[in-house]
Structures are given as C-alpha cells and as structure tokens.
Design an enzyme around this catalytic site. Sequence first.
Site, mmCIF file in Angstrom:
data_model
loop_
_atom_site.group_PDB
_atom_site.id
_atom_site.type_symbol
_atom_site.label_atom_id
_atom_site.label_comp_id
_atom_site.label_asym_id
_atom_site.label_seq_id
_atom_site.Cartn_x
_atom_site.Cartn_y
_atom_site.Cartn_z
ATOM 1 N N ARG A 94 13.540 -2.183 6.227
ATOM 2 C CA ARG A 94 14.759 -2.449 5.437
ATOM 3 C C ARG A 94 14.983 -1.315 4.432
ATOM 4 O O ARG A 94 14.511 -1.389 3.287
ATOM 5 C CB ARG A 94 14.599 -3.769 4.682
ATOM 6 C CG ARG A 94 14.406 -4.972 5.605
ATOM 7 C CD ARG A 94 13.833 -6.153 4.859
ATOM 8 N NE ARG A 94 12.450 -5.928 4.461
ATOM 9 C CZ ARG A 94 11.748 -6.743 3.671
ATOM 10 N NH1 ARG A 94 12.319 -7.807 3.155
ATOM 11 N NH2 ARG A 94 10.495 -6.479 3.375
ATOM 12 N N VAL A 129 0.839 -1.207 0.000
ATOM 13 C CA VAL A 129 0.000 0.000 0.000
ATOM 14 C C VAL A 129 0.871 1.254 0.000
ATOM 15 O O VAL A 129 0.673 2.172 -0.816
ATOM 16 C CB VAL A 129 -0.957 -0.002 1.221
ATOM 17 C CG1 VAL A 129 -1.808 1.261 1.231
ATOM 18 C CG2 VAL A 129 -1.849 -1.249 1.197
ATOM 19 N N GLY A 184 -1.873 -15.447 -6.498
ATOM 20 C CA GLY A 184 -1.453 -14.303 -5.666
ATOM 21 C C GLY A 184 -2.596 -13.663 -4.883
ATOM 22 O O GLY A 184 -2.399 -12.620 -4.262
ATOM 23 N N LYS A 213 -13.072 -6.197 10.165
ATOM 24 C CA LYS A 213 -13.816 -5.228 9.348
ATOM 25 C C LYS A 213 -15.263 -5.122 9.828
ATOM 26 O O LYS A 213 -15.848 -4.034 9.857
ATOM 27 C CB LYS A 213 -13.748 -5.635 7.877
ATOM 28 C CG LYS A 213 -12.323 -5.519 7.300
ATOM 29 C CD LYS A 213 -12.198 -6.232 5.970
ATOM 30 C CE LYS A 213 -10.788 -6.118 5.391
ATOM 31 N NZ LYS A 213 -10.570 -6.997 4.249
ATOM 32 N N ILE A 226 -13.297 0.787 -1.745
ATOM 33 C CA ILE A 226 -14.732 1.104 -1.695
ATOM 34 C C ILE A 226 -15.008 2.158 -0.628
ATOM 35 O O ILE A 226 -14.658 1.972 0.538
ATOM 36 C CB ILE A 226 -15.565 -0.164 -1.355
ATOM 37 C CG1 ILE A 226 -15.293 -1.276 -2.351
ATOM 38 C CG2 ILE A 226 -17.049 0.169 -1.299
ATOM 39 C CD1 ILE A 226 -15.962 -2.602 -1.993
ATOM 40 N N ASP A 278 -9.806 -11.532 9.384
ATOM 41 C CA ASP A 278 -9.768 -10.266 8.649
ATOM 42 C C ASP A 278 -11.195 -9.697 8.503
ATOM 43 O O ASP A 278 -11.442 -8.516 8.771
ATOM 44 C CB ASP A 278 -9.134 -10.515 7.266
ATOM 45 C CG ASP A 278 -9.136 -9.289 6.386
ATOM 46 O OD1 ASP A 278 -8.315 -8.392 6.619
ATOM 47 O OD2 ASP A 278 -9.987 -9.217 5.469
ATOM 48 N N GLY A 313 -10.935 -1.909 1.101
ATOM 49 C CA GLY A 313 -9.982 -1.256 0.192
ATOM 50 C C GLY A 313 -10.460 0.034 -0.422
ATOM 51 O O GLY A 313 -10.662 1.032 0.256
ATOM 52 N N LYS A 347 -6.899 -2.202 9.920
ATOM 53 C CA LYS A 347 -8.158 -2.742 10.469
ATOM 54 C C LYS A 347 -7.919 -3.534 11.739
ATOM 55 O O LYS A 347 -8.734 -3.507 12.665
ATOM 56 C CB LYS A 347 -8.851 -3.613 9.435
ATOM 57 C CG LYS A 347 -8.140 -4.935 9.172
ATOM 58 C CD LYS A 347 -8.256 -5.399 7.765
ATOM 59 C CE LYS A 347 -6.952 -5.104 7.067
ATOM 60 N NZ LYS A 347 -6.763 -5.733 5.811
HETATM 61 P P1 NDP Z 1 3.281 -4.757 3.604
HETATM 62 O O1 NDP Z 1 3.734 -5.904 4.446
HETATM 63 O O2 NDP Z 1 3.362 -4.876 2.149
HETATM 64 O O3 NDP Z 1 4.120 -3.461 4.033
HETATM 65 C C1 NDP Z 1 4.413 -3.160 5.366
HETATM 66 C C2 NDP Z 1 5.432 -2.033 5.387
HETATM 67 O O4 NDP Z 1 5.694 -1.696 6.743
HETATM 68 C C3 NDP Z 1 6.767 -2.393 4.767
HETATM 69 O O5 NDP Z 1 7.259 -1.303 4.017
HETATM 70 C C4 NDP Z 1 7.682 -2.632 5.959
HETATM 71 O O6 NDP Z 1 9.032 -2.283 5.738
HETATM 72 C C5 NDP Z 1 7.099 -1.666 6.957
HETATM 73 N N1 NDP Z 1 7.345 -2.047 8.338
HETATM 74 C C6 NDP Z 1 7.072 -3.230 8.932
HETATM 75 N N2 NDP Z 1 7.417 -3.182 10.236
HETATM 76 C C7 NDP Z 1 7.926 -1.946 10.454
HETATM 77 C C8 NDP Z 1 8.455 -1.286 11.579
HETATM 78 N N3 NDP Z 1 8.556 -1.904 12.758
HETATM 79 N N4 NDP Z 1 8.879 0.005 11.443
HETATM 80 C C9 NDP Z 1 8.792 0.612 10.232
HETATM 81 N N5 NDP Z 1 8.299 0.048 9.137
HETATM 82 C C10 NDP Z 1 7.868 -1.216 9.239
HETATM 83 O O7 NDP Z 1 1.801 -4.408 4.092
HETATM 84 P P2 NDP Z 1 0.614 -3.810 3.206
HETATM 85 O O8 NDP Z 1 1.069 -2.616 2.496
HETATM 86 O O9 NDP Z 1 -0.038 -4.909 2.459
HETATM 87 O O10 NDP Z 1 -0.459 -3.424 4.350
HETATM 88 C C11 NDP Z 1 -0.314 -2.233 5.119
HETATM 89 C C12 NDP Z 1 -1.600 -1.978 5.881
HETATM 90 O O11 NDP Z 1 -2.655 -1.812 4.967
HETATM 91 C C13 NDP Z 1 -2.035 -3.102 6.832
HETATM 92 O O12 NDP Z 1 -2.652 -2.550 7.963
HETATM 93 C C14 NDP Z 1 -3.059 -3.871 6.007
HETATM 94 O O13 NDP Z 1 -3.998 -4.566 6.804
HETATM 95 C C15 NDP Z 1 -3.727 -2.710 5.285
HETATM 96 N N6 NDP Z 1 -4.396 -3.088 4.048
HETATM 97 C C16 NDP Z 1 -3.730 -3.748 3.064
HETATM 98 C C17 NDP Z 1 -4.360 -4.094 1.895
HETATM 99 C C18 NDP Z 1 -3.649 -4.790 0.795
HETATM 100 O O14 NDP Z 1 -4.283 -5.104 -0.219
HETATM 101 N N7 NDP Z 1 -2.345 -5.058 0.927
HETATM 102 C C19 NDP Z 1 -5.798 -3.781 1.683
HETATM 103 C C20 NDP Z 1 -6.395 -3.011 2.765
HETATM 104 C C21 NDP Z 1 -5.713 -2.709 3.903
HETATM 105 P P3 NDP Z 1 9.934 -3.052 4.606
HETATM 106 O O15 NDP Z 1 9.382 -2.620 3.291
HETATM 107 O O16 NDP Z 1 11.290 -2.533 4.828
HETATM 108 O O17 NDP Z 1 9.744 -4.497 4.891
HETATM 109 N N1 HSE Z 2 -6.531 -10.014 2.780
HETATM 110 C C1 HSE Z 2 -7.612 -9.132 2.541
HETATM 111 C C2 HSE Z 2 -8.586 -9.760 1.541
HETATM 112 C C3 HSE Z 2 -7.166 -7.804 1.969
HETATM 113 O O1 HSE Z 2 -8.370 -10.867 1.045
HETATM 114 O O2 HSE Z 2 -9.595 -9.125 1.261
HETATM 115 C C4 HSE Z 2 -6.821 -6.809 3.000
HETATM 116 O O3 HSE Z 2 -7.924 -6.466 3.763
#
Ligand code: NDP
Ligand code: HSE
Length: 431
Positions: A47, A15, A188, A206, A137, A202, A135, A106
């Site tokens: 990282r 995201v 995926g 929500k 919506i 999850d 997401g 969430k």
């Molecule tokens: P990712 O795992 O892809 O990304 C997480 C990010 O957080 C990475 O950049 C990671 O760093 C960083 N991170 C993890 N731990 C730490 C820390 N301790 N300090 C600083 N940075 C940290 O997650 P998503 O982007 O998929 O999800 C993010 C949020 O969005 C979550 O709350 C998820 O539930 C929500 N969400 C996600 C959706 C999706 O489709 N993916 C949909 C709706 C909500 P690094 O890159 O270095 O590993």
């Molecule tokens: N893992 C969730 C889903 C996406 O399959 O809808 C993030 O909320």
Amino acid sequence: MSAPVRVALLGCGTVGGQVVRLLHEHGDDLAARIGAPVELAGIAVRRPQRDRDLPVDDALFTTDAAGLVSRVDVDVVIEVIGGIEPARSLMLSALSRGVSVVTANKALLAEDGATLYDAAAAGGADLYFEAAVAGAIPIIRPLRESLTGDRVHRVLGIVNGTTNFILSRMDETGAGFAESLEEATALGYAEADPTADVEGFDAAAKAAILAGLAFHTRVRAADVHREGITDVTAADVASAQRMGCVVKLLAIAERTQDGRGVAVRVHPAMIPRTHPLASVGDAFNAVFVEAEAAGRLMFYGRGAGGAPTASAVLGDLVAVARNRVTGARGTGESSYADLQVVSMGQTRTRYHVSLEVADKAGVLADVANAFARHDVSIRTVRQEGHGDDATLVCVTHEATDAALSATVEELRGLDAVRAVASVMRVEGETA
Ligand code: NDP
Ligand code: HSE
C-alpha cells in the site's frame, strides 16, 4: 569512497520502517564502515499511500517488487516482507543474478533455505539472515563463523518472546495461560492471531535454522518436533516452582550420543532456576550453546521489535556491501555433515509426571512397576497431600521419549492412578 551501493528494500513495515530510519540517521557512519555510501533504489510495499512518517522520498515506493528486484542498478536486496511467496521468488530472482540478499524471513529459510542457498552459490551472491533468529542477538554469525572451528554439541534457546512473556507472567503471578495471553495481547507482545507463537511454529522455524548451522546439516521446520504452550497450566508452573524450576518454551538442537544424528525439538520444559536460561524473563530471548572446546556460551537480548531487528539487518547489510566493494564473498552454506535428523521417539529426555492417586498400600509399587516395564528409571518421587487428595510427583532419569510416553500411557490405565495431572519434560540438572 567507492560507487554507491544501491539497495532495494522489500517491505516497509515494523522492521523495514526501522531499516529506513536507521539508514537515514546513520548513513555517514555506515558509508565509512562499508567504504561506499548506501542509497535506497526503491521500496516495495503493498500500500504505497500508507502514512509511514519516514524520512524518505515518496517516489521510492512501488508495488512492483519484481520490477524493483530486476533493476540493473540494484546491488543488494533487503527482504522484510515475510512469508513464503512472493518473498521466495523475489530473493531467487536477485540471487540468481548475483545480487546479494539480506533477509529476516525465518519461515522461508526453515521451509526452503536449501533452494535459496543453491541460488546464492550459483549466482555467486551472499545470503545473510542474522535477523531471522532472535532479532537483535548475534547468533547466526557466531554459529556460521566464530564457532565453525569447534564442535557444537547442543544449542538450547528461548527464541520466542511472546511465549516467554506469557510463561514469565504465569510464573510471576500464578495466572493461567489464557489470562497471561490476554495480558500479552493487551501489551502488544502477542499478535492478533498468536497461533504461530503459542503453538511453537515460530520457535520451530528458528530451531531448524540454528540446527542447520550448528550441525552443518540441512534441517527444515518439518523435521522439528514441535509442541506449543497452550496446554501449560498454572498447576504445571506451580509444580515446577516446588521443584526449584521454571517452565520455558525451549528450542533444543543436539547431537545424538553416537554423534551421527541430530535431534531438534521445541516444547515447554522445566529448567532449574539456577540455569542461565531461567533468568531470561519478559519477552527477551537467549541462546545457550555448548561446544567441545569453547564450553558454554550464552547470547542474550531482544528477540523482536522493529529497531532491534533492524540492527541485525543493517549489520548484514554492512557485511554484504563490504563484500561487494572488495569483490569478496561471505560464508555460504555448510551442510557437509549431513547428519540424520532423528525422530522425537529416539530423543533422550527426562520427564516430570504428576499423578493423582489414592493414598494406600501398593500404589507406589504399581506406579514404579509401570516405569520399570518400560526401562525408565525414576530419579525422585515425592508425595504431596494424602487420603483422597494425594499426588505423586515422579521425576525420571534420561530415557528415550518413546519409552517415557509409553510409560505415561500405561500410568493412565492403572487402577491406582486416578488421573495423570501433568507431564512435562525436564532439562538441566535438578536438585
Ligand atoms: P510487517 O507485516 O510489519 O511488514 C511487512 C511489509 O511487507 C509491509 O510493508 C507490507 O506492505 C509489505 N508487503 C507485504 N506483502 C507484500 C508484497 N506482496 N509485495 C510488497 N510488499 C509487501 O512485517 P514485519 O516487519 O514485522 O516482519 C518482516 C519480516 O521480519 C518477517 O519475515 C518477520 O518474520 C521478520 N521478523 C520480524 C520481527 C518483528 O519483531 N516484527 C522480528 C524478527 C524477524 P504495506 O506496508 O504496504 O502493508
Ligand atoms: N513473534 C516473534 C516472537 C518475533 O514473539 O518472538 C519474531 O520472531
């Protein structure tokens, strides 16, 4: 134009990466809509050396998320790390100093949203979270703002894309759960560890968030009755088809009949193919809202993915940044109704029960008596097959979940019943 709005981005994964890209591509439009340019003050990650292929200066990356959040030049924090800690401490640190937060988290909102809301109120900051449910919506703002003049009776949603993909494939191909999960993983849709999705965690998070907003009541994930889809069989799906139904994992939040309580649950259920949610296929999400004056509303779209979720994050960013520029505050928590969250046993539902029975005199009477003893009224009974291969399919009228599950327990013990082949709740008007 006002002075720039400086944003600390916490997390730059699926995201966060798309937030960076869209900020870069649409910066001028966003500035015009806000009345001030948006600048990234820093990006906290785990990282910093990771290759991200993003249009952003490497010098912005840091592993010191706490240091970034506490900087005096940060006006807004976007939290897209996920999980409980350090996300909670970081958001509380920002909110308590009056720095508004946009989050997609969430899990945290459903576990401890009250603490975040309290910190936002104390700090005079905004807490926005459109991306946390479904997401792209728009459903949080409609419940929090657009429908706040109405009385919501019920929210019924498909809010998990992974499980919707799996159930859709089971419906389309006749495959079982394991095979369809494998396909979801290969494409995926499902994560390497799919537990949070397939076990309904999850969707339960929500559901808690939606229920809290719709019914002006604090609801936590722990208050939500949760069942996942791992026990849904190809036979359940086929049985649903024969009834003109489809199996969906539903998140349901509804006012109780006396109006004093709210029931919140996540479980697989059969819904008629004519119901608007039945046509929500693939990994799409949809939320169906029933309100007193507005009637029925449906919100549909992509519930996950980097760009769709980033769209919701940026919508919130524009809103909180506008508030900052104009000195306004957005909508805070509304939990005045404080309805009682009732247990699943008290919730009124309908059951579809499929029984393997011997095809002989008296069996139907024994089965009907078991329902009657628990005051559960049968709506339809259908026999499939005969001889040693007979199946009775009973669909009930509404009754409490406690009465329905006690009936099923009794059915399991009847001599006339060889096996209870499947039990599933039914939502919506079936034929
Ligand atoms: P990712 O795992 O892809 O990304 C997480 C990010 O957080 C990475 O950049 C990671 O760093 C960083 N991170 C993890 N731990 C730490 C820390 N301790 N300090 C600083 N940075 C940290 O997650 P998503 O982007 O998929 O999800 C993010 C949020 O969005 C979550 O709350 C998820 O539930 C929500 N969400 C996600 C959706 C999706 O489709 N993916 C949909 C709706 C909500 P690094 O890159 O270095 O590993
Ligand atoms: N893992 C969730 C889903 C996406 O399959 O809808 C993030 O909320």
